[in-house]
Design an enzyme around this catalytic site. Structure first.
Site, PDB file in Angstrom:
ATOM      1  CB  SER A 145      -0.847   0.008   1.284  1.00 38.23           C
ATOM      2  OG  SER A 145      -1.317   1.308   1.583  1.00 38.23           O
ATOM      3  CE1 TYR A 158      -4.400  -2.047   4.893  1.00 35.26           C
ATOM      4  CE2 TYR A 158      -3.323   0.077   4.592  1.00 35.26           C
ATOM      5  CZ  TYR A 158      -3.944  -1.038   4.065  1.00 35.26           C
ATOM      6  OH  TYR A 158      -4.096  -1.142   2.701  1.00 35.26           O
TER       7      TYR A 158
END
Ligand code: BGC
Length: 261
Positions: A145, A158
């Site tokens: 990401s 995350y």
């Protein structure tokens, strides 16, 4: 199109929805043989298989939880038993939830780390083990990401998982380059998938995200799938340890646009 992907066997985790689904359909369009791992029983995998078969590829679905070692082993075995090999592993399954860090429970931390990081490690390990044993110069793609680079308050678990994916990818790339096994990752920005539906259905929240994207729009799942087929193909034969950012410029310090700074 990448003709050398025809007939290649690819396993994609978390392929019942979102980016995984888009990648499964694109590999199908390349006439690959696609194992679609899905997690929730209500995911409509049959329609993914139909799309793949209509395009000239093959598809087969298998339920499984990437945090469970035996489930990952089952996915690889399923690919070998159904399609005869494993050439490409896409470790895509991932989750996120917003919690201010002072309130983040150990349970939530562990859940995100074990899905996004440990799950990807298990996928890498099992795929690499099979490729080494069968002398396959395979390709592994991990899903990272922009948050492998960009700190993200309220999503510390995350961001930590994606930072881990980056260095795991680079380390495995180095370790297995002598065997011709390539390990890369894709780092998407904000993409229009179910994981983001709640956020992008709210015009104000959506506007806030778009402001962070120099190209001015939320990415489409197909734009990530296009990166995956290139990385997996022989066109990327000399590429390993790469993070391919597909983020509309999000990692290029958008706050500095228009001469600011
Ligand atoms: C997350 C999205 C987020 C994007 C940009 C992605 O990794 O899954 O929820 O919008 O990063 O912040």
């Amino acid at each position: 199109m990448y003709p050398n992907l025809e007939g290649k066997v690819v396993v994609i985790t978390g392929a019942g929805t979102g980016l995984g689904r888009a990648m499964a359909e694109r590999f199908g369009a390349e006439k690959a043989k696609v194992v679609i791992n899905y997690f929730k029983e209500d995911e409509d995998v049959q329609s993914i298989i139909e799309t793949i078969e209509k395009a000239g590829g093959s598809g087969s679905a298998i339920q499984g939880d990437v945090t469970k070692e035996e489930d990952i082993k089952r996915m690889i075995a399923h690919a070998v038993n159904t399609f005869g090999s494993l050439d490409i592993m896409v470790n895509n399954a991932g989750i996120e939830n917003e919690v201010p860090s002072e309130d983040l429970t150990l349970e939530d931390w562990n859940k995100v780390i074990s899905t996004n990081l440990t799950g990807q490690f298990l996928g890498c390990r099992e795929a690499i083990d099979y490729m080494l044993e069968n002398k396959i110069k395979g390709s592994i793609i991990n899903m990272s990401s922009v948050h492998q680079e960009i700190p993200w308050p309220h999503f510390v678990h995350y961001a930590a998982s994606k930072g881990g994916v980056k260095l795991m990818t680079e380390t495995l790339a180095l370790e297995f380059a002598p065997h011709g096994i390539r390990v890369n990752c894709i780092a998407p920005g904000a993409i229009d998938t179910p994981i983001n539906a709640e956020k992008f259905d709210d015009p104000e929240l959506k506007k806030g995200v778009v402001e962070l994207i120099p190209m001015g729009y939320i990415g489409k799942p197909e734009e990530i799938a296009a990166c995956a087929v290139w990385l997996a193909s022989s066109e990327a034969s000399y590429v390993t340890g790469l993070t391919l950012f597909a983020d509309g410029g999000m990692t290029q310090y958008p706050g500095f646009q228009a001469g600011k700074g």
